[in-house]
Design a protein around this motif. Structure first.
Motif, PDB file in Angstrom:
ATOM      1  N   ILE A 148       0.949  -1.172  -0.178  1.00 19.91           N
ATOM      2  CA  ILE A 148      -0.344  -0.097  -0.354  1.00 19.91           C
ATOM      3  C   ILE A 148       1.464   1.085  -0.130  1.00 19.91           C
ATOM      4  O   ILE A 148       1.788   0.964   0.672  1.00 19.91           O
ATOM      5  CB  ILE A 148      -1.483  -0.047   1.609  1.00 19.91           C
ATOM      6  N   VAL A 149       0.455   2.226  -0.575  1.00 22.31           N
ATOM      7  CA  VAL A 149       0.871   3.331  -0.825  1.00 22.31           C
ATOM      8  C   VAL A 149      -0.104   4.324  -0.629  1.00 22.31           C
ATOM      9  O   VAL A 149      -0.736   4.947  -1.573  1.00 22.31           O
ATOM     10  CB  VAL A 149       1.958   3.597  -2.226  1.00 22.31           C
ATOM     11  N   ASP A 150       0.848   5.877   0.389  1.00 21.49           N
ATOM     12  CA  ASP A 150      -0.474   6.760   0.255  1.00 21.49           C
ATOM     13  C   ASP A 150      -0.359   7.804  -1.014  1.00 21.49           C
ATOM     14  O   ASP A 150       0.996   8.324  -0.446  1.00 21.49           O
ATOM     15  CB  ASP A 150      -0.661   7.010   1.265  1.00 21.49           C
ATOM     16  N   CYS A 151      -1.318   8.383  -1.778  1.00 21.74           N
ATOM     17  CA  CYS A 151      -0.637   8.985  -3.109  1.00 21.74           C
ATOM     18  C   CYS A 151      -1.122  10.621  -2.289  1.00 21.74           C
ATOM     19  O   CYS A 151      -1.377  10.944  -3.272  1.00 21.74           O
ATOM     20  CB  CYS A 151      -1.600   8.775  -4.683  1.00 21.74           C
ATOM     21  N   GLN A 152      -1.691  10.303  -1.146  1.00 24.75           N
ATOM     22  CA  GLN A 152      -2.383  11.634  -1.006  1.00 24.75           C
ATOM     23  C   GLN A 152      -2.858  12.324  -1.304  1.00 24.75           C
ATOM     24  O   GLN A 152      -3.078  13.764  -1.537  1.00 24.75           O
ATOM     25  CB  GLN A 152      -1.044  12.615  -0.562  1.00 24.75           C
ATOM     26  N   GLY A 153      -3.926  12.042  -1.681  1.00 20.16           N
ATOM     27  CA  GLY A 153      -5.009  12.672  -3.134  1.00 20.16           C
ATOM     28  C   GLY A 153      -4.667  12.830  -4.034  1.00 20.16           C
ATOM     29  O   GLY A 153      -4.582  14.437  -4.813  1.00 20.16           O
ATOM     30  N   GLY A 154      -3.776  13.081  -4.333  1.00 23.89           N
ATOM     31  CA  GLY A 154      -2.706  13.016  -5.997  1.00 23.89           C
ATOM     32  C   GLY A 154      -1.679  14.474  -5.258  1.00 23.89           C
ATOM     33  O   GLY A 154      -1.178  15.314  -6.713  1.00 23.89           O
ATOM     34  N   ASP A 182      -2.260  13.664 -12.287  1.00 23.50           N
ATOM     35  CA  ASP A 182      -3.113  14.317 -13.274  1.00 23.50           C
ATOM     36  C   ASP A 182      -4.436  14.768 -12.995  1.00 23.50           C
ATOM     37  O   ASP A 182      -5.212  13.664 -11.977  1.00 23.50           O
ATOM     38  CB  ASP A 182      -3.727  13.314 -14.183  1.00 23.50           C
ATOM     39  N   LYS A 183      -5.275  15.478 -12.908  1.00 24.57           N
ATOM     40  CA  LYS A 183      -6.516  15.743 -12.787  1.00 24.57           C
ATOM     41  C   LYS A 183      -7.474  13.931 -12.768  1.00 24.57           C
ATOM     42  O   LYS A 183      -8.376  14.256 -11.476  1.00 24.57           O
ATOM     43  CB  LYS A 183      -7.318  17.184 -13.157  1.00 24.57           C
ATOM     44  N   THR A 184      -7.986  13.048 -13.323  1.00 26.61           N
ATOM     45  CA  THR A 184      -8.658  12.512 -13.648  1.00 26.61           C
ATOM     46  C   THR A 184      -8.255  11.464 -12.310  1.00 26.61           C
ATOM     47  O   THR A 184      -8.607  10.559 -11.670  1.00 26.61           O
ATOM     48  CB  THR A 184      -7.976  11.937 -14.555  1.00 26.61           C
ATOM     49  N   ASP A 185      -6.818  11.678 -11.635  1.00 25.84           N
ATOM     50  CA  ASP A 185      -6.326  10.240 -10.732  1.00 25.84           C
ATOM     51  C   ASP A 185      -6.583  11.255  -9.062  1.00 25.84           C
ATOM     52  O   ASP A 185      -6.062  10.649  -8.424  1.00 25.84           O
ATOM     53  CB  ASP A 185      -5.164   9.231 -10.683  1.00 25.84           C
ATOM     54  N   MET A 186      -6.970  12.502  -9.561  1.00 33.34           N
ATOM     55  CA  MET A 186      -6.898  13.219  -7.813  1.00 33.34           C
ATOM     56  C   MET A 186      -7.775  12.823  -7.285  1.00 33.34           C
ATOM     57  O   MET A 186      -9.065  12.362  -7.144  1.00 33.34           O
ATOM     58  CB  MET A 186      -7.369  15.166  -8.388  1.00 33.34           C
ATOM     59  N   GLY A 187      -7.262  12.489  -6.165  1.00 34.74           N
ATOM     60  CA  GLY A 187      -7.626  12.064  -4.804  1.00 34.74           C
ATOM     61  C   GLY A 187      -7.617  10.915  -4.860  1.00 34.74           C
ATOM     62  O   GLY A 187      -8.589   9.620  -3.192  1.00 34.74           O
ATOM     63  N   MET A 188      -6.808   9.863  -4.901  1.00 36.33           N
ATOM     64  CA  MET A 188      -6.584   8.674  -4.931  1.00 36.33           C
ATOM     65  C   MET A 188      -5.889   8.712  -3.552  1.00 36.33           C
ATOM     66  O   MET A 188      -4.746  10.012  -2.964  1.00 36.33           O
ATOM     67  CB  MET A 188      -5.227   7.803  -6.052  1.00 36.33           C
ATOM     68  N   HIS A 189      -5.768   7.716  -2.710  1.00 38.36           N
ATOM     69  CA  HIS A 189      -4.782   7.946  -0.984  1.00 38.36           C
ATOM     70  C   HIS A 189      -4.606   6.641  -0.808  1.00 38.36           C
ATOM     71  O   HIS A 189      -3.318   6.174  -1.535  1.00 38.36           O
ATOM     72  CB  HIS A 189      -6.096   8.024   0.398  1.00 38.36           C
ATOM     73  N   GLN A 190      -4.965   5.275   0.368  1.00 41.08           N
ATOM     74  CA  GLN A 190      -4.267   4.687  -0.319  1.00 41.08           C
ATOM     75  C   GLN A 190      -4.649   3.408  -0.773  1.00 41.08           C
ATOM     76  O   GLN A 190      -5.784   2.724  -1.008  1.00 41.08           O
ATOM     77  CB  GLN A 190      -5.324   3.651   1.211  1.00 41.08           C
TER      78      GLN A 190
END
Length: 782
Positions: free
Chosen positions: A322-328, A340-348
């Motif tokens: 698991i990696v935390d993308c911190q909401g992009g 990228d704006k389409t992937d904003m919001g990714m977290h765990q």
């Protein structure tokens, strides 16, 4: 006394005359001697040259330039014999101007060619008495028209002319030659000394009337032939797909590199726009450069394959971690990274998901786990920052600074493909390293050479065709410069993750029909020359991938610069080019399908889905058409257990006896689900893991055994129905028609075939229990 006096007077007079005469003769002889010394010694060479010009004429006989072949010995560059016209001005007399005017009207067909203009031709006639060119390397029709004039003092000489039978095909790779047959670009320049050969000489003796008395000739030494690793057919496929996309998106230029991952041989190197090397007078200097080896650009997200490979190989990272993308969004040392704006919001999310969606934050965290020194080592190991040694001129090493020159956030920039310059060939070599199991192989475009003129005419010592056949393993003797970068296990994990990018991530437009594919998209901002900052409108779109994933036969890198129509992202611009080239090349090479072949309806549905989400959808395995044919062929009623089984129910034998259930597959554990990459490993690696007690359950789950009862085939052509003994349907996938018929007959079943080639689909599925004599439907495709 007088007599004595007379004697004394006459003797001195005679002596004086004698002395005078002697002195005269001495002076005369001395003058003659000095003159002879002057003529025979001092001026000897001058008069020899004058005599030679009057009595003989010497021509340099140009050698035949070596030929360039593709790997199947198709001529890519050849030399043909043509006529050149020259004049002897001393024989033309006062008609020079008239003859120059007449000749210019015939040979001066190109307004941009000053050499054959009337003014230049007349100037050459006036500057020389014995030799002046009229026109060189004429086409047969023009030469015949000049010959029919029968002008005084006009002669013909045979010369070699370089000819490229495929015109623009692989133009930047082959290069071109000048008027004097010297190489001026590409392989023609790189191997000019080898291709040119040694010239010969022809000495012709003339009489006083300048009639030819005889000649002596020393034969020239022909140039060396070269065989390239390029396949002309694959080269055409790559160029056609690239040109079509260039016309569609109106890009500045583009490059496609097709490589054999197990040898490093370049199968195609396409560049657009191109030039016609047969027309050297009308070449645009902007298209002469071989961008595949000399164009440096920031790779962008395709470089994340290096980052993730380093993390998996050295930092203990697993695709399921698991990696935390911190909401992009990620800020470090005052610099903020955005996904990228389409992937904003990714977290765990898992590491694999972060790569599939090309998260910059996820890649940056992978680089931090590796560290600057180790990351730099892996970057160099993949071949970046150094010349590959490919046999093409003007190759650049790219741009890569050592860690001591990095800034505080340079490691984050490198993780996402910034602050580094690469070439398309380097990008293809990087993907090939992952595809072949982790071994870097320097890219090569030259196979072999020989001093024979036509290799196909010398079966015992000439050129040999090297038809390309995809290999499963690396050669026993690795080439110079080869070295291991990542382990085979890491390479297998990366291939699995790259396949996920095509199936679930940003590379859906690269999905193939009947073949698995893996790759990575990339969209890099270009530097604006005016502001010296990243442009918000100009991008370099790229895609680097392989196919099939289970056993890669080819790797392809696609780089398209500054698309101006539609989206300029790598997923929309470069991935479709990969899809077209890979599909055509794999079919051309006869690579067996490793996935079900989609029907036209399924392809249409996938295309519609691609338009809907902008990327395309993963192929789905459907056999509805075959199931309907099976039901119709066996006249199954709507409530028949076999029909129910094909629609998702539990299959049962349609007999009066008790139903015979189909053996259910053993459920997969989570560990087994997460270790699908082991199917991509060579058998010897899996065996090694098992031998070292890695746990067979962690490698792969054994397939459940399917009971295949022995059925005695009937002795006649009639089908014997045995209601009491159902038969398990064999697996026909991958078999030829004859083997399918034999297996079905041995099991007591009939076969209805659809198409031709190799069996790809069947209904019902293998292992289904059916009554003996049932007709199985099998689809064959090539």
């Amino acid at each position: 006394m007088k007599k004595a006096t007379g004697q004394t007077l006459t003797a001195p007079i005679r002596r004086i005359r004698f002395v005078h005469v002697a002195i005269f003769f001495c002076v005369w002889v001395g003058f003659i001697g000095l003159r002879l010394v002057w003529l025979q010694i001092v001026r000897h060479h001058h008069y020899v040259e004058v005599a030679a010009r009057q009595q003989q004429r010497t021509f340099e006989v140009a050698p035949r330039r070596g030929m360039l072949y593709d790997r199947d010995l198709r001529e890519l560059a050849m030399t043909v014999m043509v006529d050149s016209v020259y004049a002897v001005p001393s024989e033309m007399g006062s008609s020079r101007e008239e003859e120059a005017e007449i000749l210019a009207k015939i040979v001066h067909s190109d307004p941009t060619d000053n050499f054959t203009s009337e003014k230049q031709m007349l100037a050459r006639f006036n500057d020389s008495r014995n030799f002046a060119w009229v026109a060189r390397r004429l086409d047969p029709d023009t030469a015949q028209r000049v010959r029919e004039l029968n002008l005084k003092g006009i002669y013909f000489q045979k010369e070699f002319k370089r000819f490229y039978p495929n015109n623009e095909l692989a133009a930047q790779v082959l290069g071109y030659v000048g008027t004097d047959d010297e190489g001026l670009g590409g392989l023609e320049l790189k191997f000019d000394d080898d291709l040119h050969g040694e010239p010969g000489h022809m000495l012709t003796a003339l009489d006083a009337k300048r009639q030819v008395l005889g000649s002596q000739e020393s034969d020239p030494m022909p140039g060396e032939n070269l065989v390239l690793s390029i396949d002309a057919n694959i080269q055409y496929m790559a160029e056609k797909a690239l040109d079509d996309q260039m016309d569609k998106v109106k890009a500045l230029h583009g490059t496609v590199v097709v490589m054999d991952p197990h040898t490093g041989q370049i199968l195609a190197l396409a560049i657009s726009p191109r030039f016609n090397p047969n027309d050297s007078r009308h070449m645009d200097a902007d298209v002469l450069t071989n961008l595949a080896v000399s164009d440096v650009y920031e790779p962008g997200s395709t470089f994340k394959l290096v980052t993730y490979s380093a993390a998996l190989d050295s930092a203990g990272v697993e695709p399921t971690d698991i990696v935390d993308c911190q909401g992009g969004v990620m800020t470090m040392y005052g610099r903020t990274f955005h996904d990228d704006k389409t992937d904003m919001g990714m977290h765990q999310v898992t590491v694999q998901t972060a790569l599939e969606h090309s998260s910059d934050v996820g890649a940056a965290k992978m680089a931090l786990k590796v560290g600057p020194d180790a990351l730099y080592k892996y970057i160099r190991g993949f071949g970046f920052g150094d010349r590959s040694g490919i046999e093409l001129p003007s190759e650049t090493r790219g741009l890569l600074r050592p860690p001591r020159s990095w800034g505080a956030t340079s490691i984050l920039s490198l993780a996402i493909g910034q602050e580094i310059g690469v070439t398309p060939v380097q990008l293809a070599a990087m993907v090939s390293t992952i595809a072949n199991g982790g071994e870097y192989l320097p890219p090569r475009i030259l196979l072999q050479s020989t001093d024979e003129q036509k290799g196909v005419q010398y079966p015992d010592g000439g050129l040999k065709p090297m038809e390309f056949h995809p290999e499963n393993e690396l050669p026993a003797q690795l080439p110079d410069g080869a070295h291991r970068v990542i382990s085979e296990m890491t390479a297998a994990k990366m291939r699995m993750m790259m396949q996920g990018i095509v199936v679930e991530g940003t590379g859906k437009a690269a999905a193939l029909n009947g073949y698995s594919a893996g790759g990575k998209t990339g969209t890099a901002q270009k530097i604006d020359p005016a502001t010296h900052t990243y442009s918000k409108t100009k991008h370099v779109a790229s895609f680097a991938g392989m196919a099939p994933v289970s056993n890669p036969a080819i790797t392809i890198a696609v780089v398209i610069d500054s698309a101006s129509v539609g989206s300029d992202y790598g997923a929309a611009v470069s991935a479709p080019v990969f899809q077209v080239v890979a599909q055509q090349v794999l079919e051309y090479l006869g690579v067996p399908h490793d996935e079900p072949v989609k029907t036209p309806k399924q392809l249409q549905a996938a295309s519609a889905a691609a338009v809907k989400d902008g990327f395309g959808d993963a192929p789905s395995e459907q056999t509805g058409d075959l199931n309907a044919m099976f039901a119709q062929a066996n006249e199954l009623p709507a409530d028949d257990p076999l029909r129910i089984a094909m629609n998702g129910g539990t299959p049962a034998a349609a007999t009066s006896a008790a139903p015979v259930p189909t053996p259910a597959p053993a459920p997969q554990t989570n560990a087994q689900k997460s270790s699908g990459f082991t199917n991509l490993l060579p058998a010897k690696v899996v065996a090694a893991f098992k031998a070292n007690a890695a746990g067979p359950e962690q490698i792969s789950a054994p397939a459940p055994a399917i009971a295949k009862p022995v059925v005695t085939p009937p002795s006649s052509n009639a089908v014997v129905m045995n209601a009491g003994r159902p038969v398990a349907v064999p697996s026909f996938t991958g078999e030829a028609l004859r083997q399918v018929v034999e297996q079905a007959s041995g099991a007591g079943l009939r076969v209805q075939t659809v198409g031709s080639g190799i069996a790809r689909e069947q209904a019902p599925a293998a292992g289904t229990m059916v009554p003996a004599g049932t007709e199985i439907v099998v689809r064959f495709t090539r």
